[in-house]
Structure formats: structure tokens, C-alpha cells
Scaffold this motif. Structure first.
Motif, PDB file in Angstrom:
ATOM      1  N   GLY A  63     -24.718  14.365  -2.414  1.00 47.77           N
ATOM      2  CA  GLY A  63     -23.379  13.881  -2.702  1.00 47.77           C
ATOM      3  C   GLY A  63     -22.579  13.754  -1.424  1.00 47.77           C
ATOM      4  N   PHE A  64     -21.734  12.731  -1.357  1.00 47.57           N
ATOM      5  CA  PHE A  64     -20.918  12.535  -0.165  1.00 47.57           C
ATOM      6  C   PHE A  64     -19.920  13.687  -0.013  1.00 47.57           C
ATOM      7  CE2 PHE A  64     -21.702   7.920  -1.300  1.00 47.57           C
ATOM      8  CZ  PHE A  64     -22.663   7.733  -0.316  1.00 47.57           C
ATOM      9  N   VAL A  65     -19.676  14.054   1.240  1.00 44.60           N
ATOM     10  CA  VAL A  65     -18.714  15.099   1.566  1.00 44.60           C
ATOM     11  C   VAL A  65     -17.582  14.443   2.339  1.00 44.60           C
ATOM     12  CG1 VAL A  65     -18.338  17.313   2.711  1.00 44.60           C
ATOM     13  CG2 VAL A  65     -20.562  16.813   1.646  1.00 44.60           C
ATOM     14  N   ASP A  66     -16.456  14.213   1.675  1.00 43.28           N
ATOM     15  CA  ASP A  66     -15.321  13.530   2.287  1.00 43.28           C
ATOM     16  C   ASP A  66     -14.397  14.592   2.876  1.00 43.28           C
ATOM     17  OD1 ASP A  66     -13.121  12.001   2.973  1.00 43.28           O
ATOM     18  OD2 ASP A  66     -13.318  10.671   1.240  1.00 43.28           O
ATOM     19  N   SER A  67     -14.454  14.731   4.186  1.00 38.36           N
ATOM     20  CA  SER A  67     -13.769  15.840   4.862  1.00 38.36           C
ATOM     21  C   SER A  67     -12.373  15.490   5.368  1.00 38.36           C
ATOM     22  CB  SER A  67     -14.630  16.330   6.037  1.00 38.36           C
ATOM     23  OG  SER A  67     -14.827  15.298   6.993  1.00 38.36           O
ATOM     24  N   HIS A  68     -11.810  14.359   4.907  1.00 38.87           N
ATOM     25  CA  HIS A  68     -10.464  13.976   5.350  1.00 38.87           C
ATOM     26  C   HIS A  68      -9.844  13.071   4.298  1.00 38.87           C
ATOM     27  CE1 HIS A  68      -7.653  12.799   8.862  1.00 38.87           C
ATOM     28  NE2 HIS A  68      -7.162  12.215   7.773  1.00 38.87           N
ATOM     29  N   SER A  69      -8.874  13.603   3.547  1.00 37.11           N
ATOM     30  CA  SER A  69      -8.152  12.753   2.599  1.00 37.11           C
ATOM     31  C   SER A  69      -6.711  13.237   2.457  1.00 37.11           C
ATOM     32  CB  SER A  69      -8.834  12.744   1.224  1.00 37.11           C
ATOM     33  OG  SER A  69      -8.441  13.850   0.434  1.00 37.11           O
ATOM     34  N   HIS A  70      -5.853  12.326   1.998  1.00 37.85           N
ATOM     35  CA  HIS A  70      -4.433  12.609   1.742  1.00 37.85           C
ATOM     36  C   HIS A  70      -4.115  12.068   0.344  1.00 37.85           C
ATOM     37  CE1 HIS A  70      -3.424  13.014   6.210  1.00 37.85           C
ATOM     38  NE2 HIS A  70      -4.521  12.275   6.273  1.00 37.85           N
ATOM     39  N   ILE A  71      -4.618  12.672  -0.699  1.00 33.33           N
ATOM     40  CA  ILE A  71      -4.549  12.031  -2.020  1.00 33.33           C
ATOM     41  C   ILE A  71      -3.526  12.668  -2.958  1.00 33.33           C
ATOM     42  CG2 ILE A  71      -6.842  11.020  -1.928  1.00 33.33           C
ATOM     43  CD1 ILE A  71      -7.896  13.315  -3.609  1.00 33.33           C
ATOM     44  N   VAL A  72      -2.626  13.501  -2.417  1.00 34.09           N
ATOM     45  CA  VAL A  72      -1.500  13.978  -3.233  1.00 34.09           C
ATOM     46  C   VAL A  72      -0.235  13.332  -2.672  1.00 34.09           C
ATOM     47  CG1 VAL A  72      -0.430  15.959  -4.321  1.00 34.09           C
ATOM     48  CG2 VAL A  72      -2.717  16.183  -3.371  1.00 34.09           C
ATOM     49  N   PHE A  73       0.221  12.282  -3.317  1.00 41.50           N
ATOM     50  CA  PHE A  73       1.403  11.574  -2.812  1.00 41.50           C
ATOM     51  C   PHE A  73       1.993  10.719  -3.918  1.00 41.50           C
ATOM     52  CE2 PHE A  73      -2.151   8.691  -2.068  1.00 41.50           C
ATOM     53  CZ  PHE A  73      -1.659   7.469  -2.516  1.00 41.50           C
ATOM     54  N   GLY A  74       3.226  10.283  -3.701  1.00 39.82           N
ATOM     55  CA  GLY A  74       3.887   9.349  -4.597  1.00 39.82           C
ATOM     56  C   GLY A  74       4.122   8.020  -3.900  1.00 39.82           C
ATOM     57  N   GLY A  75       4.420   7.004  -4.667  1.00 41.42           N
ATOM     58  CA  GLY A  75       4.808   5.723  -4.092  1.00 41.42           C
ATOM     59  C   GLY A  75       3.654   4.822  -3.718  1.00 41.42           C
ATOM     60  N   ASP A  76       3.999   3.747  -3.026  1.00 37.05           N
ATOM     61  CA  ASP A  76       3.056   2.683  -2.698  1.00 37.05           C
ATOM     62  C   ASP A  76       3.538   2.015  -1.410  1.00 37.05           C
ATOM     63  OD1 ASP A  76       0.881   0.682  -3.909  1.00 37.05           O
ATOM     64  OD2 ASP A  76       2.504  -0.534  -3.081  1.00 37.05           O
ATOM     65  N   ARG A  77       2.583   1.577  -0.581  1.00 37.05           N
ATOM     66  CA  ARG A  77       2.973   0.920   0.675  1.00 37.05           C
ATOM     67  C   ARG A  77       2.251  -0.420   0.851  1.00 37.05           C
ATOM     68  NH1 ARG A  77       2.289   6.064   4.530  1.00 37.05           N
ATOM     69  NH2 ARG A  77       2.419   4.559   6.236  1.00 37.05           N
ATOM     70  N   ALA A  78       2.092  -1.124  -0.256  1.00 31.44           N
ATOM     71  CA  ALA A  78       1.422  -2.426  -0.194  1.00 31.44           C
ATOM     72  C   ALA A  78       2.183  -3.412   0.677  1.00 31.44           C
ATOM     73  CB  ALA A  78       1.238  -2.994  -1.599  1.00 31.44           C
ATOM     74  N   ALA A  79       3.516  -3.340   0.648  1.00 28.93           N
ATOM     75  CA  ALA A  79       4.312  -4.266   1.463  1.00 28.93           C
ATOM     76  C   ALA A  79       4.071  -4.023   2.944  1.00 28.93           C
ATOM     77  CB  ALA A  79       5.796  -4.105   1.128  1.00 28.93           C
ATOM     78  N   GLU A  80       3.909  -2.760   3.311  1.00 22.32           N
ATOM     79  CA  GLU A  80       3.608  -2.431   4.713  1.00 22.32           C
ATOM     80  C   GLU A  80       2.261  -3.020   5.116  1.00 22.32           C
ATOM     81  OE1 GLU A  80       2.125   1.526   7.031  1.00 22.32           O
ATOM     82  OE2 GLU A  80       3.906   1.780   5.751  1.00 22.32           O
ATOM     83  N   PHE A  81       1.263  -2.907   4.230  1.00 20.91           N
ATOM     84  CA  PHE A  81      -0.053  -3.476   4.509  1.00 20.91           C
ATOM     85  C   PHE A  81       0.046  -4.986   4.687  1.00 20.91           C
ATOM     86  CE2 PHE A  81      -3.883  -5.588   2.941  1.00 20.91           C
ATOM     87  CZ  PHE A  81      -4.836  -5.054   3.791  1.00 20.91           C
ATOM     88  N   GLU A  82       0.799  -5.636   3.793  1.00 21.92           N
ATOM     89  CA  GLU A  82       0.955  -7.088   3.886  1.00 21.92           C
ATOM     90  C   GLU A  82       1.592  -7.481   5.215  1.00 21.92           C
ATOM     91  OE1 GLU A  82       2.415 -10.651   0.948  1.00 21.92           O
ATOM     92  OE2 GLU A  82       3.657  -8.842   1.051  1.00 21.92           O
ATOM     93  N   ALA A  83       2.600  -6.717   5.643  1.00 27.25           N
ATOM     94  CA  ALA A  83       3.257  -7.016   6.911  1.00 27.25           C
ATOM     95  C   ALA A  83       2.292  -6.824   8.078  1.00 27.25           C
ATOM     96  CB  ALA A  83       4.483  -6.119   7.088  1.00 27.25           C
ATOM     97  N   ARG A  84       1.463  -5.794   7.983  1.00 26.80           N
ATOM     98  CA  ARG A  84       0.504  -5.537   9.056  1.00 26.80           C
ATOM     99  C   ARG A  84      -0.523  -6.666   9.143  1.00 26.80           C
ATOM    100  NH1 ARG A  84      -0.157  -0.586   7.825  1.00 26.80           N
ATOM    101  NH2 ARG A  84      -2.147  -0.657   6.744  1.00 26.80           N
ATOM    102  N   MET A  85      -0.958  -7.175   8.007  1.00 24.21           N
ATOM    103  CA  MET A  85      -1.903  -8.287   8.014  1.00 24.21           C
ATOM    104  C   MET A  85      -1.260  -9.553   8.592  1.00 24.21           C
ATOM    105  SD  MET A  85      -4.725  -6.984   7.082  1.00 24.21           S
ATOM    106  CE  MET A  85      -4.141  -5.525   7.969  1.00 24.21           C
TER     107      MET A  85
END
Length: 395
Positions: A63-85
Motif C-alpha cells: 500500500g502507498f505510504v503518503d508521508s505529506h498531506s494537508h487534508i484538514v481544511f475548509g474552502g476552495d482555491r480554484a480561482a487561484e489555480f486558474e490565475a496561476r495557469m
């Protein structure tokens, strides 16, 4: 109850044999009894079991061992991603928008999203996940984040030193006082690790040292975000303090590489970040050839790497970071286990935890060969089977 997985076409054990780092067995079988693996070998020699699962020539990996995540959060930053693209450069300051949404979310809202991300990860073969705080940046919310993370994993990281929150603008040292004092007091009971973003725009080397040493004094083990946005002294600090891992490492000097190679510190590469931010990909070939221990993780987060797919990260690491498919699979399994200083996962051998993934493919190479295709069909976590994305699981 014992379970025999048999007729495995290609079994990746990660028990090195000769020149084969991954200890590959063909026509193999694995016996699971409860939460542990009790036998591994050729299918023709397999012992009897209460239940038999026929792999029909499919590949099985740890099984994969994912040793780095930040998965407790609220909100969304899709607009930031779009701006970065569209050409906007990534900067650490975007974290503050997630902080505002996270502070406003209830425990139940955060818990529901957390469990949703875990289900995504599990369906794609991830059986162990490290989870960081860092989107609260005040005592109350940071405590909430590590407490919620501790409900689902023992690998909890206190990252109060993610960035300086807006209310402490131009008072970074005062914020470090909070991180190393009342916030640490509230979070340490739930955490195993202490982390800091040692980077321009986040925390200086002296501030990072204060954070890490305060956590170590409370029994937490250091991890460090370093050299993501540019070269700096974070790698040397992490090695000096015996950090379990340095994560990102996009910009490394020759001295950094030499220090890592001579240490027990793992360099965790995060391919999804470079994919999402359009920064240069780290040269994994340089690192591996120098003798650096390398892990791969997803860094699932809403700003710089909103993917929960380890197979995707493996494919990117192979295509753009100079890794072979075998090296990438090792980094995502045994490498992640090493980054978490775990000796009971990431390997398929007698006595190890029964954490495995079966692929709808004859070889692990297909993880990089068929990017974007759901290939994980079944997952065993502590000996309990669930459906993967290729077999109707959530992804």
C-alpha cells in the motif's frame, strides 16, 4: 481469519534481492492472518487458508505510504489555480485564504471533508497517510485540526508555523512565541511530528530553529518544508537537527545534496506541486545517484497540489523527475515508510502490517505507463479488504 492472495503475476515486496531493489516475485502468493502478513512465497508452495483470493495474474504492491498531506481544511482555491495557469506566480501567501475558511468551518464540516479525502486516497491504493495542521494559525483552530487528524491516523504533524497569519503581520517573532508556547501546549498531545515552512515569505532559519527545537523538547520529531521557492539554509538546519524528512527540495545546492546523502533524513518529493505551480521539477536522478533516500508524496492541499492520487504522482515522477518506474514505486511505498520512520509498512514480508494494493494490470510499470487510468482494484488495510477505484471504489 487467514486470507491467501494467490496467482499474483508480479509481487513487489520491497525486500531487496541482489540488484532488484523491489524484491520482485512472479507467480507468487501472500498469506494474511488478522492485521499481519504471515507468509510470502511462490504460489505453488502456499499454505492453506480460510479464504483464497485469486489474483489471476495481476500485480500486487505494498500500500502507498503518503508521508505529506494537508487534508484538514475548509474552502476552495480554484480561482487561484486558474490565475496561476494564466501566468500568475505561486506564492506562500495564498495559504491565508484557506486559513479564513478553515477557521469558519465547524468540526463536523472539517471531519466530513477529511474522511472524503481519505476515501479518495484509499481507493487509489494509499493505506497510510500523514496529516498536517497549518490552516488554523491560532490556538483554537490548530488544536481542532490536529485533534481531527488524530481520529484517523497516528501520523499527525503540528504545523502551526505554516505562514505568519494576517493578524501578526510584521510581528513574526511574536507569532513564533505563540507557536512555541500556548499553541504547542494545545497541539502536542495529539501530534507525533513538528514541522515548519522554512522559506522566504514564511519563516527564517532562526525562527525555524526555535519552532523545531521547542517541538523536540516536547517529544515531537522534526520534519521541514524547505527549498520549495528558492535555495536556502533549511536543508542544512533539518539535517543538523536530525529531521525525519525534508519536503519539497525543488532548489538544492550541491552542499544540500551531500548533506542529505550523509544523513538519515529522507527527501520527500512532491510531484503534484510542480505540476500545479509550474515550478521546475526536482532532479530525482541527481538525488538517487548521490545516495539520497527519496520518498514521493501527494501533498494534497487546496493551493499547490490538489490531487490525492499517488499513481498520478508516480507517473509525473517518472516522466519529469528522472525516476524509473521501480524507483518511483519504491519511493511511494518503502520511501514513504522511511520518511515516517515506520518499519512495519511499505514492505510485503512476514510480520509486516497487511497493507497491500492489487492492480488491474500485470505489472507495477503500468502505474506510470497508464497515467490517469484507475488501476487499483482491491486494497487491504490491516488485513481488511476494500474496493479500489478500478473496482467501483471512490476516487
Amino acid at each position: 481469519m487467514s486470507i491467501l492472495l494467490t496467482n499474483i503475476g508480479e509481487l513487489t515486496t520491497n525486500v531487496a534481492t541482489g540488484d532488484d531493489l523491489l524484491g520482485t516475485l512472479h507467480d507468487a502468493a501472500v498469506l494474511i492472518d488478522g492485521e499481519r502478513i504471515t507468509w510470502v512465497g511462490q504460489a505453488s508452495d502456499a499454505p492453506a487458508a480460510d479464504e483464497v483470493v485469486d489474483a489471476s495474474g495481476r500485480a500486487v504492491i505494498p500500500g502507498f505510504v503518503d508521508s505529506h498531506s494537508h487534508i484538514v481544511f475548509g474552502g476552495d482555491r480554484a480561482a487561484e489555480f486558474e490565475a496561476r495557469m494564466a501566468g500568475q506566480k505561486y506564492a506562500a501567501g495564498g495559504i491565508r485564504s484557506t486559513v479564513a475558511a478553515t477557521r469558519a468551518a465547524s468540526d463536523d464540516e472539517l471531519r466530513a471533508r477529511l474522511r472524503g479525502f481519505l476515501a479518495e486516497m484509499r481507493a487509489q491504493g494509499t493505506t497510510t497517510v500523514e496529516i498536517k495542521s497549518g490552516y488554523g494559525l491560532d490556538v483554537e483552530t490548530e488544536e481542532r485540526l490536529v485533534r481531527l487528524a488524530a481520529e484517523v491516523t497516528p501520523e499527525v504533524t503540528y504545523l502551526g508555523a505554516h505562514v505568519v497569519p494576517a493578524e501578526y503581520a510584521d510581528r513574526a517573532d511574536e507569532y513564533v512565541d505563540l507557536v512555541t508556547g500556548p499553541m504547542l501546549d494545545a497541539c502536542a498531545p495529539y501530534a507525533k511530528w513538528i514541522d515548519v515552512f522554512c522559506e522566504t515569505g514564511a519563516f527564517t532559519v532562526p525562527q525555524s530553529r526555535r519552532v523545531l527545537e521547542a517541538g523536540m523538547a516536547r517529544g515531537l520529531v522534526p520534519r521541514v518544508h524547505a527549498s520549495q521557492l528558492g535555495p536556502g539554509e533549511g536543508v542544512q538546519l533539518a539535517v543538523e537537527l536530525g529531521a525525519a524528512s525534508i519536503d519539497h527540495g525543488t532548489y538544492l545546492t550541491d552542499a544540500d545534496v551531500a548533506a542529505l546523502a550523509a544523513s538519515d533524513t529522507v527527501l520527500t518529493l512532491l510531484p503534484g506541486v510542480e505540476f500545479s505551480t509550474r515550478q521546475p521539477y526536482p532532479d530525482a536522478r541527481r538525488l538517487i545517484d548521490a545516495g539520497v533516500a527519496v520518498a514521493i508524496a501527494c501533498d494534497t492541499n487546496p493551493g499547490s497540489s490538489f490531487t490525492s492520487s499517488m499513481p498520478f504522482c508516480i507517473a509525473v515522477a517518472v516522466r519529469d523527475m528522472g525516476m524509473t518506474p521501480s524507483e518511483a514505486v519504491w519511493a511511494a511505498t518503502a520511501g514513504g515508510a522511511r520518511a515516517l520512520r515506520r518499519d512495519d509498512i511499505g514492505v510485503i514480508a512476514a510480520g509486516m502490517r497487511a497493507d497491500l494494493a492489487m492492480l488491474e494490470a500485470p505489472s507495477r510499470v503500468h502505474l506510470a505507463y497508464r497515467p490517469g487510468v484507475p488501476l487499483v482494484t482491491k486494497i487491504w488495510k490491516d488485513g481488511v479488504c476494500s474496493h479500489g477505484a478500478a473496482d467501483g471504489g471512490v476516487a
